[in-house]
Design an enzyme around this catalytic site. Structure first.
Site, PDB file in Angstrom:
ATOM      1  N   ASN A  82       1.702  10.414  -2.298  1.00 32.95           N
ATOM      2  CA  ASN A  82       3.153  10.237  -2.266  1.00 32.95           C
ATOM      3  C   ASN A  82       3.654   9.788  -3.640  1.00 32.95           C
ATOM      4  O   ASN A  82       3.989   8.614  -3.841  1.00 32.95           O
ATOM      5  CB  ASN A  82       3.553   9.226  -1.188  1.00 32.95           C
ATOM      6  CG  ASN A  82       5.055   9.180  -0.969  1.00 32.95           C
ATOM      7  OD1 ASN A  82       5.837   9.653  -1.779  1.00 32.95           O
ATOM      8  ND2 ASN A  82       5.449   8.591   0.141  1.00 32.95           N
ATOM      9  N   GLU A  86       0.868  -1.174   0.000  1.00 33.14           N
ATOM     10  CA  GLU A  86       0.000   0.000   0.000  1.00 33.14           C
ATOM     11  C   GLU A  86       0.901   1.219   0.000  1.00 33.14           C
ATOM     12  O   GLU A  86       1.908   1.251   0.696  1.00 33.14           O
ATOM     13  CB  GLU A  86      -0.897   0.062   1.249  1.00 33.14           C
ATOM     14  CG  GLU A  86      -1.923  -1.023   1.343  1.00 33.14           C
ATOM     15  CD  GLU A  86      -1.458  -2.218   2.159  1.00 33.14           C
ATOM     16  OE1 GLU A  86      -0.374  -2.149   2.777  1.00 33.14           O
ATOM     17  OE2 GLU A  86      -2.159  -3.233   2.162  1.00 33.14           O
ATOM     18  N   TYR A 113       8.121   2.458  -6.991  1.00 29.49           N
ATOM     19  CA  TYR A 113       7.504   1.153  -7.171  1.00 29.49           C
ATOM     20  C   TYR A 113       7.244   0.848  -8.645  1.00 29.49           C
ATOM     21  O   TYR A 113       7.448  -0.284  -9.092  1.00 29.49           O
ATOM     22  CB  TYR A 113       6.220   1.048  -6.346  1.00 29.49           C
ATOM     23  CG  TYR A 113       6.471   1.340  -4.878  1.00 29.49           C
ATOM     24  CD1 TYR A 113       7.590   0.818  -4.228  1.00 29.49           C
ATOM     25  CD2 TYR A 113       5.627   2.168  -4.166  1.00 29.49           C
ATOM     26  CE1 TYR A 113       7.838   1.102  -2.901  1.00 29.49           C
ATOM     27  CE2 TYR A 113       5.865   2.446  -2.825  1.00 29.49           C
ATOM     28  CZ  TYR A 113       6.978   1.917  -2.200  1.00 29.49           C
ATOM     29  OH  TYR A 113       7.225   2.209  -0.887  1.00 29.49           O
TER      30      TYR A 113
END
Length: 178
Positions: free
Chosen positions: A117, A112, A124
């Site tokens: 952000n 998560e 990621y």
């Protein structure tokens, strides 16, 4: 103990590290910090957990944790202190968590990340994670959590054959706490 070029040592988190990690957790995630007992509980579950710290000059400058219950691994937390962002610490921690997920037989790695952000989200994505869901109002301050997944393939590659780690290191400040 593996060390980076700027003297950062990456190692397993120990019970002795928990007070320093807890202090960083409170500083970095004031609205969503884990309580101290959560880290103690996580460290006691060796069969399904792995927690790491990044240390420089005796100070913890980053930490990360993984839960793996085959076939799913979940990045529980990942954090780097702001003064050490941009040095590849987050990338190294994430790489090691992904390696651990593979060793434990995971087919997917989930995490998560706060919807507000983008820096962490970009990290990621560089690692091959893709957004698969949104948890509305997941964080205590009402911010949504983006659920991201990395599908692991055989022999250390992503399902599309790309390398499992990012070509250029970049840190993150959080993945979000589970």
């Amino acid at each position: 103990m593996p060390t980076s070029s700027d003297g950062v040592v990456f190692r397993d988190m120990t019970l002795e590290d928990v007070p320093a990690v807890d202090a960083l957790e409170q500083r970095l995630f004031p609205a969503d910090a884990w309580p101290l007992h959560m880290f103690l509980s996580e460290l006691s579950q060796h069969e399904t957990r792995r927690y790491l710290v990044a240390e420089r000059g005796g100070d913890i400058v980053g930490y990360a944790g993984l839960m793996c219950i085959e076939p799913i691994a979940d990045v529980q937390t990942i954090a780097v202190v702001p003064e050490f962002e941009g040095r590849g610490i987050g990338s190294t921690l994430l790489t090691r968590l992904i390696e651990e997920a593979r060793l434990r037989g995971a087919a997917d790695v989930l995490l998560e990340v706060r919807a507000d952000n983008p820096r962490a989200q970009q990290l990621y994505v560089r690692f091959g994670f893709e957004q698969i869901h949104v948890r509305r109002g997941y964080y205590r301050d009402g911010v949504d959590a983006l659920i991201m997944r990395l599908q692991l393939g055989p022999e250390g590659a992503l399902d599309d054959g790309a390398p499992a780690h990012a070509p250029a290191p970049h840190p993150t400040t959080e993945a979000g706490q589970a």
